[in-house]
Design a protein around this motif. Structure first.
Motif, PDB file in Angstrom:
ATOM      1  N   ASN A 112     -53.603 -64.935 -49.267  1.00  0.00           N
ATOM      2  CA  ASN A 112     -52.263 -64.887 -49.862  1.00  0.00           C
ATOM      3  C   ASN A 112     -51.724 -63.472 -50.004  1.00  0.00           C
ATOM      4  O   ASN A 112     -50.627 -63.282 -50.543  1.00  0.00           O
ATOM      5  CB  ASN A 112     -52.267 -65.564 -51.233  1.00  0.00           C
ATOM      6  CG  ASN A 112     -52.372 -67.071 -51.126  1.00  0.00           C
ATOM      7  OD1 ASN A 112     -51.910 -67.669 -50.160  1.00  0.00           O
ATOM      8  ND2 ASN A 112     -53.003 -67.694 -52.108  1.00  0.00           N
ATOM      9  N   GLU A 145     -47.194 -66.700 -54.892  1.00  0.00           N
ATOM     10  CA  GLU A 145     -48.588 -66.525 -55.319  1.00  0.00           C
ATOM     11  C   GLU A 145     -48.835 -65.162 -55.962  1.00  0.00           C
ATOM     12  O   GLU A 145     -49.995 -64.768 -56.110  1.00  0.00           O
ATOM     13  CB  GLU A 145     -49.523 -66.690 -54.114  1.00  0.00           C
ATOM     14  CG  GLU A 145     -49.400 -68.008 -53.385  1.00  0.00           C
ATOM     15  CD  GLU A 145     -49.817 -69.200 -54.240  1.00  0.00           C
ATOM     16  OE1 GLU A 145     -50.590 -68.998 -55.196  1.00  0.00           O
ATOM     17  OE2 GLU A 145     -49.366 -70.323 -53.941  1.00  0.00           O
ATOM     18  N   SER A 205     -52.902 -64.575 -56.547  1.00  0.00           N
ATOM     19  CA  SER A 205     -53.874 -65.653 -56.692  1.00  0.00           C
ATOM     20  C   SER A 205     -54.438 -65.987 -55.317  1.00  0.00           C
ATOM     21  O   SER A 205     -53.715 -66.024 -54.330  1.00  0.00           O
ATOM     22  CB  SER A 205     -53.204 -66.895 -57.298  1.00  0.00           C
ATOM     23  OG  SER A 205     -52.183 -67.379 -56.454  1.00  0.00           O
TER      24      SER A 205
END
Length: 295
Positions: free
Chosen positions: A122, A154, A169
């Protein structure tokens, strides 16, 4: 002609359709053009979040195909989070680029390939190549990894008011090629900016004394470079005697890390950034401590 065809083909290869580039500005007339020149024909969307500049920054930005927003500046963390929440970012991926930075062709190509691969990660750390008075400050400062590329939904910026980092995350990775930091402003502007940053850094030290809890990146001795630096800051640097630690840090960078091999311009940078700047932070922090004791 063939030259125009080659340029058009290059733009098509480098075009990154799922990426929004976000640039924060305040009085960046000397720098903003080089930043925008490096991204406007490459990224699908370019967003400039300005803090009510009073120089020619907005005039320059208006010449480019980008979206301009304004928000009063409080601190770097709040401004970055405002950009993520309130500038109507339309793409899955976001790249934070500072106004005094620009993207290289190799890194843009690498990012394009990375995003197109629909990675499991991510976010990605990018390596900064720092130029000072036109010279690459290599020894004692390179590599410097920063998490600038991430999936929009994210990530958010930690609470620190300065020297702030993005929290993502899920998994993150590293990309290989450099982006360039090249501030075109004068030394006087650099000193003024770092005087203001020193105040914010002293405030952060004061918050630590007061045990104010903030959302921050992980602090790990055996983590990535950013996590390791934060661990060193909290569990080593802050335990050292104030006013002495800047001298030791300068010697570490300039002597132990052989910064002296990079010549006179490198000396001026290490002197200012590794000695003068942390010394100023310590002096402002000491001032806060003394003031509190007299209250």
């Amino acid at each position: 002609n063939s030259n125009n065809y080659s340029k058009k083909k290059e733009r098509l290869i480098l075009k990154c359709d799922k990426l929004s580039v976000v640039i924060l500005t305040y009085n960046e007339e000397e720098n903003i053009a080089q930043a925008l020149d490096s991204v406007v024909t490459w990224a699908d969307e370019v967003i400039v979040l300005d803090s009510y500049s009073v120089d020619k920054t907005l005039d320059i930005v208006s010449r480019y195909d980008c979206n301009l927003f304004q928000n009063k500046f409080c601190n770097f963390s709040e401004q970055r989070n405002y950009a993520l929440k309130n500038t109507f970012i339309k793409n899955e991926w976001v790249l934070f680029l500072d106004a005094d930075e620009w993207m290289t062709k190799d890194l843009k190509s690498e990012i394009g390939i990375f995003i197109k691969s629909n990675p499991n990660e991510n976010g990605a750390y990018l390596n900064r190549k720092f130029l000072w008075m036109g010279k690459w400050i290599k020894r004692g400062y390179y590599p410097t990894w920063t998490l600038r590329l991430f999936r929009h939904k994210e990530a958010y910026c930690e609470d620190r008011s300065v020297n702030e980092h993005i929290i993502v995350s899920g998994a993150v990775t590293k990309l290989n090629n450099n982006y360039i930091h090249q501030d075109q402003k004068s030394i006087g502007d650099w000193i003024s900016k770092h005087n203001a940053r020193a105040t914010l850094e002293a405030d952060e030290l004061h918050k630590r004394d007061c045990k104010i809890i903030q959302k921050e990146i992980s602090v790990k001795l055996f983590g990535n470079q950013v996590e390791r630096k934060r661990w060193i800051r909290y569990y080593f640097w802050e335990k050292m005697p104030i006013l002495i630690r800047p001298i030791l840090y300068f010697l570490f960078r300039y002597v132990f890390k052989m910064g002296f091999l990079d010549g006179k311009r490198a000396f001026t940078y290490h002197f200012l950034q590794a000695l003068w700047f942390p010394m100023l932070i310590d002096i402002k922090y000491l001032e806060k401590k003394l003031k509190k004791n007299y209250e």
